[in-house]
Design an enzyme around this catalytic site. Structure first.
Site, mmCIF file in Angstrom:
data_model
loop_
_atom_site.group_PDB
_atom_site.id
_atom_site.type_symbol
_atom_site.label_atom_id
_atom_site.label_comp_id
_atom_site.label_asym_id
_atom_site.label_seq_id
_atom_site.Cartn_x
_atom_site.Cartn_y
_atom_site.Cartn_z
ATOM 1 N N HIS A 13 21.448 43.502 55.943
ATOM 2 C CA HIS A 13 20.435 42.864 55.109
ATOM 3 C C HIS A 13 20.637 43.220 53.635
ATOM 4 O O HIS A 13 20.781 44.389 53.300
ATOM 5 C CB HIS A 13 19.072 43.369 55.614
ATOM 6 C CG HIS A 13 17.890 42.691 55.032
ATOM 7 N ND1 HIS A 13 16.753 43.382 54.655
ATOM 8 C CD2 HIS A 13 17.631 41.388 54.759
ATOM 9 C CE1 HIS A 13 15.857 42.536 54.209
ATOM 10 N NE2 HIS A 13 16.359 41.314 54.257
ATOM 11 N N HIS A 55 16.938 39.305 45.011
ATOM 12 C CA HIS A 55 15.870 38.905 45.930
ATOM 13 C C HIS A 55 14.592 38.481 45.200
ATOM 14 O O HIS A 55 14.003 37.449 45.506
ATOM 15 C CB HIS A 55 15.552 40.062 46.878
ATOM 16 C CG HIS A 55 14.462 39.756 47.868
ATOM 17 N ND1 HIS A 55 13.118 39.873 47.565
ATOM 18 C CD2 HIS A 55 14.522 39.315 49.153
ATOM 19 C CE1 HIS A 55 12.403 39.529 48.615
ATOM 20 N NE2 HIS A 55 13.229 39.187 49.595
HETATM 21 O O1 G3P Z 1 17.393 36.246 55.850
HETATM 22 C C1 G3P Z 1 16.669 37.284 56.412
HETATM 23 C C2 G3P Z 1 15.818 37.985 55.385
HETATM 24 O O2 G3P Z 1 16.614 38.316 54.297
HETATM 25 C C3 G3P Z 1 14.660 37.150 54.944
HETATM 26 O O3 G3P Z 1 13.757 37.871 54.181
HETATM 27 O O4 G3P Z 1 12.673 38.463 52.085
HETATM 28 O O5 G3P Z 1 14.527 39.873 52.933
HETATM 29 O O6 G3P Z 1 15.000 37.623 52.005
HETATM 30 P P1 G3P Z 1 14.010 38.488 52.741
HETATM 31 MG MG MG Z 2 17.161 37.538 52.337
#
Ligand code: G3P
Ligand code: MG
Length: 241
Positions: A13, A55
């Site tokens: 992630h 992000h």
């Molecule tokens: O794509 C999975 C995850 O990254 C979605 O949530 O907020 O971490 O981008 P976020």
């Molecule tokens: Mg994401």
């Protein structure tokens, strides 16, 4: 990977998960050193339309300074230190461009889940620019496209119709599943909270792959696999293999 898709079952992630400043080249290198096969990262547009990897819509959390991504030029954004706020050991780690992240994925042989993360109001533009960049680039990285924004996903898919894509939603619903199918998606990427085995079963029975975020416990990952999920996103690739 593709026709149409199953690639790796673990996506680190935000490039390096909890082990590096998020959405950075340093994170990719850590994922590579751990032997991971795939990463996820978030792509947003600068004020001058350059896709960068971040992000949040603002710099506060990851850079510890004010600044709104959609109001800053690429030149300004790409000079922002996003390492020091995570840990002084990463001081000098700069906010990367989408191009630089793709090039590093190619160098390290990492599959890339490109999450199109448009700032509010820039959904179509962000999807279009991401799609255009991928369409003109040498296909040296395997890419899965995803977004919470159906408009962004559609705009990208117009430029790169052959790339696998997934609609992201926080929680499973029949409506989300129908929307993913309507968009021609190959997957439905779901939040972990509230997810039940029948949700996974229904999505898989409808022909959709399922990736689940964010899973940091090895037992939980094993259970999800037993439910039939295609894979998980994790901040702890050192624990989940
Ligand atoms: O794509 C999975 C995850 O990254 C979605 O949530 O907020 O971490 O981008 P976020
Ligand atoms: Mg994401």
């Amino acid at each position: 990977m593709s026709a149409c898709w199953p690639g790796p079952a673990l996506y680190v992630h935000r490039c390096g998960g909890a082990l590096a400043p998020e959405n950075t080249l340093a994170g990719l290198r850590i994922a590579g050193r751990l032997g991971c096969a795939a990463v996820e990262f978030d792509v947003m547009l600068s004020a001058d339309g350059v896709p960068v990897v971040i992000h949040d819509e603002t710099l506060e959390r990851t850079a510890g300074r004010p600044g709104r991504v959609s109001c800053m030029s690429a030149a300004e954004l790409l000079a922002v230190d996003v390492g020091r706020a995570f840990h002084p050991a990463f001081q000098g780690e700069l906010l990367p461009s989408f191009e630089a992240v793709l090039a590093t994925c190619a160098e390290l042989g990492l599959v890339a889940n490109v999450e199109i993360k448009p700032a509010g109001g820039f959904e179509v533009d962000t999807g279009r620019v991401v799609g255009e960049l991928l369409a003109r680039r040498a296909p040296d990285v395997e890419v899965l496209l995803s977004s919470f924004s159906a408009d962004a996903l559609e705009a990208a898919a117009q430029r790169v119709p052959d790339l696998p894509r997934a609609l992201l939603v926080e929680a499973y619903s029949l409506a989300a599943q129908a929307r993913a199918l309507e968009l021609g998606c190959h997957g439905l990427n779901l939040g972990r909270q509230g997810l039940r085995p029948e949700h996974v079963r229904q999505a898989r029975a409808a022909g959709l792959h399922v990736l689940v975020y964010t899973v940091n416990d090895a037992l939980d990952a094993r259970q999800l696999k037993a439910w039939g999920v295609t894979g998980v996103f994790s901040d702890r690739p050192d624990l989940i293999r």
